[in-house]
Design a protein around this motif. Sequence first.
Motif, PDB file in Angstrom:
ATOM      1  N   GLY A   1       4.917   2.040   8.025  1.00 18.39           N
ATOM      2  CA  GLY A   1       4.093   3.203   7.673  1.00 18.39           C
ATOM      3  C   GLY A   1       2.676   3.198   8.184  1.00 18.39           C
ATOM      4  N   ALA A   2       2.349   2.348   9.179  1.00 20.99           N
ATOM      5  CA  ALA A   2       1.005   2.394   9.760  1.00 20.99           C
ATOM      6  C   ALA A   2       0.817   3.707  10.504  1.00 20.99           C
ATOM      7  N   ASP A   3      -0.398   4.225  10.502  1.00 16.80           N
ATOM      8  CA  ASP A   3      -0.689   5.478  11.194  1.00 16.80           C
ATOM      9  C   ASP A   3      -0.951   5.259  12.680  1.00 16.80           C
ATOM     10  N   ASP A   4      -1.533   4.124  13.011  1.00 16.81           N
ATOM     11  CA  ASP A   4      -1.804   3.808  14.408  1.00 16.81           C
ATOM     12  C   ASP A   4      -2.022   2.303  14.506  1.00 16.81           C
TER      13      ASP A   4
ATOM     14  N   ILE B   1       0.838  -1.198   0.000  1.00 17.33           N
ATOM     15  CA  ILE B   1       0.000   0.000   0.000  1.00 17.33           C
ATOM     16  C   ILE B   1       0.871   1.245   0.000  1.00 17.33           C
ATOM     17  N   ARG B   2       1.896   1.246   0.858  1.00 12.78           N
ATOM     18  CA  ARG B   2       2.740   2.426   0.993  1.00 12.78           C
ATOM     19  C   ARG B   2       3.575   2.707  -0.256  1.00 12.78           C
ATOM     20  N   GLN B   3       3.725   1.740  -1.118  1.00 18.07           N
ATOM     21  CA  GLN B   3       4.440   1.965  -2.370  1.00 18.07           C
ATOM     22  C   GLN B   3       3.590   2.760  -3.354  1.00 18.07           C
ATOM     23  N   GLN B   4       2.259   2.775  -3.136  1.00 20.77           N
ATOM     24  CA  GLN B   4       1.375   3.416  -4.101  1.00 20.77           C
ATOM     25  C   GLN B   4       0.380   4.408  -3.500  1.00 20.77           C
ATOM     26  N   SER B   5       0.206   4.373  -2.187  1.00 17.37           N
ATOM     27  CA  SER B   5      -0.880   5.166  -1.604  1.00 17.37           C
ATOM     28  C   SER B   5      -0.501   5.718  -0.228  1.00 17.37           C
ATOM     29  N   ARG B   6      -1.119   6.850   0.114  1.00 15.71           N
ATOM     30  CA  ARG B   6      -0.938   7.448   1.431  1.00 15.71           C
ATOM     31  C   ARG B   6      -2.187   7.275   2.285  1.00 15.71           C
ATOM     32  N   VAL B   7      -3.092   6.390   1.895  1.00 11.40           N
ATOM     33  CA  VAL B   7      -4.317   6.180   2.666  1.00 11.40           C
ATOM     34  C   VAL B   7      -3.952   5.803   4.107  1.00 11.40           C
ATOM     35  N   PRO B   8      -4.591   6.412   5.099  1.00 17.78           N
ATOM     36  CA  PRO B   8      -4.298   6.060   6.489  1.00 17.78           C
ATOM     37  C   PRO B   8      -4.616   4.594   6.773  1.00 17.78           C
ATOM     38  N   VAL B   9      -3.731   3.953   7.535  1.00 16.88           N
ATOM     39  CA  VAL B   9      -3.899   2.546   7.879  1.00 16.88           C
ATOM     40  C   VAL B   9      -3.795   2.376   9.386  1.00 16.88           C
ATOM     41  N   LEU B  10      -4.812   1.754   9.979  1.00 16.92           N
ATOM     42  CA  LEU B  10      -4.798   1.415  11.397  1.00 16.92           C
ATOM     43  C   LEU B  10      -4.626  -0.091  11.493  1.00 16.92           C
ATOM     44  N   MET B  11      -3.536  -0.533  12.118  1.00 18.43           N
ATOM     45  CA  MET B  11      -3.231  -1.964  12.213  1.00 18.43           C
ATOM     46  C   MET B  11      -3.886  -2.574  13.454  1.00 18.43           C
ATOM     47  N   LEU B  12      -4.375  -3.814  13.300  1.00 17.42           N
ATOM     48  CA  LEU B  12      -4.876  -4.589  14.426  1.00 17.42           C
ATOM     49  C   LEU B  12      -3.825  -5.638  14.760  1.00 17.42           C
ATOM     50  N   THR B  13      -3.317  -5.625  15.986  1.00 17.19           N
ATOM     51  CA  THR B  13      -2.251  -6.546  16.378  1.00 17.19           C
ATOM     52  C   THR B  13      -2.692  -7.399  17.567  1.00 17.19           C
ATOM     53  N   ALA B  14      -2.018  -8.528  17.756  1.00 15.48           N
ATOM     54  CA  ALA B  14      -2.309  -9.390  18.896  1.00 15.48           C
ATOM     55  C   ALA B  14      -1.824  -8.720  20.171  1.00 15.48           C
ATOM     56  N   ARG B  15      -2.597  -8.842  21.225  1.00 20.56           N
ATOM     57  CA  ARG B  15      -2.229  -8.199  22.487  1.00 20.56           C
ATOM     58  C   ARG B  15      -0.879  -8.712  22.977  1.00 20.56           C
ATOM     59  N   GLY B  16      -0.020  -7.789  23.364  1.00 22.48           N
ATOM     60  CA  GLY B  16       1.279  -8.158  23.897  1.00 22.48           C
ATOM     61  C   GLY B  16       2.351  -8.353  22.852  1.00 22.48           C
ATOM     62  N   GLU B  17       1.979  -8.327  21.563  1.00 27.70           N
ATOM     63  CA  GLU B  17       2.964  -8.528  20.505  1.00 27.70           C
ATOM     64  C   GLU B  17       3.587  -7.185  20.132  1.00 27.70           C
ATOM     65  N   ASP B  18       4.515  -6.722  20.952  1.00 26.13           N
ATOM     66  CA  ASP B  18       5.149  -5.428  20.698  1.00 26.13           C
ATOM     67  C   ASP B  18       5.852  -5.386  19.360  1.00 26.13           C
ATOM     68  N   VAL B  19       6.427  -6.531  18.951  1.00 27.45           N
ATOM     69  CA  VAL B  19       7.166  -6.554  17.693  1.00 27.45           C
ATOM     70  C   VAL B  19       6.237  -6.256  16.521  1.00 27.45           C
ATOM     71  N   ASP B  20       4.981  -6.705  16.597  1.00 23.61           N
ATOM     72  CA  ASP B  20       4.015  -6.423  15.532  1.00 23.61           C
ATOM     73  C   ASP B  20       3.770  -4.925  15.414  1.00 23.61           C
ATOM     74  N   ARG B  21       3.650  -4.261  16.541  1.00 31.07           N
ATOM     75  CA  ARG B  21       3.400  -2.824  16.531  1.00 31.07           C
ATOM     76  C   ARG B  21       4.597  -2.082  15.933  1.00 31.07           C
ATOM     77  N   ILE B  22       5.789  -2.490  16.346  1.00 25.83           N
ATOM     78  CA  ILE B  22       6.995  -1.830  15.861  1.00 25.83           C
ATOM     79  C   ILE B  22       7.139  -2.018  14.356  1.00 25.83           C
ATOM     80  N   VAL B  23       6.953  -3.256  13.887  1.00 25.03           N
ATOM     81  CA  VAL B  23       7.068  -3.526  12.450  1.00 25.03           C
ATOM     82  C   VAL B  23       6.007  -2.747  11.680  1.00 25.03           C
ATOM     83  N   GLY B  24       4.779  -2.719  12.194  1.00 26.05           N
ATOM     84  CA  GLY B  24       3.715  -1.983  11.523  1.00 26.05           C
ATOM     85  C   GLY B  24       4.038  -0.506  11.392  1.00 26.05           C
ATOM     86  N   LEU B  25       4.541   0.095  12.460  1.00 30.37           N
ATOM     87  CA  LEU B  25       4.911   1.511  12.418  1.00 30.37           C
ATOM     88  C   LEU B  25       6.092   1.746  11.491  1.00 30.37           C
ATOM     89  N   GLU B  26       7.040   0.816  11.486  1.00 28.90           N
ATOM     90  CA  GLU B  26       8.194   0.930  10.592  1.00 28.90           C
ATOM     91  C   GLU B  26       7.758   0.942   9.132  1.00 28.90           C
TER      92      GLU B  26
END
Length: 227
Positions: free
Chosen positions: A93-96, A66-91
């Motif tokens: 280009g996730a907005d939140d 998505i980030r290669q073609q679009s700037r549409v805001p993206v809110l990621m849903l991650t498993a509770r406690g999976e900090d690595v998922d949040r970090i990777v998502g933000l890396e």
Amino acid sequence: MRILVVDDDAELCSLLSEFLGREGFTVDCEHDGRKGLARALENKHELVVLDVMLPGIDGFEILKRIRQQSRVPVLMLTARGEDVDRIVGLELGADDYLSKPFNPRELIARIRAILRRIQTPPAGGRIEVNGVTLDPGTREVFCEGQAIPTTTLEFDILEILMRQAGRVVSRDALMESMYNRKATPFDRSIDMHVSHLRKKLESGRELIKTIRGVGYQFSAGSDEKAS
């Protein structure tokens, strides 16, 4: 406002469609990663709610494409406690992000916070500071004349820092402005977005300074005085 929810949990999608619908949103759902990616790239949605674990293509790969073609805001849903998922998502280009399970009202609050930033009229004309030009009207950023691609949230953070160039902007202030919530010791989303901005803007010089324990400061120029 049209929102795309990409999640393989059909029951959750149905509940979100009903809940978001009562809040005035039109919701489209996809349960497969490849189909979700195709819908997201149609540019017919104001925001995408994207789960990490999906059949076909996982949420990280979808976000990357998505980030290669679009700037549409993206809110990621991650498993509770999976900090690595949040970090990777933000890396990538996730907005939140929001951890499962979650309160639907919190999802609504985060969606509205993101959309509010997009809908807010530009505060003024072009800003030019220390070789960086930001145009609120077109949402374009240039550094030394070169166009710099930014996500929605990166642009908004940069605008705040540039308008306050030479002054320190606290993390709490950025969190309140971006997410409409207070910063917590474990929420590194603002820091990740600032890190992305540095990689895109800085080349042999420091433009965004970290003021340890407080926040960030955009350098007003080589002759600025310490505040």
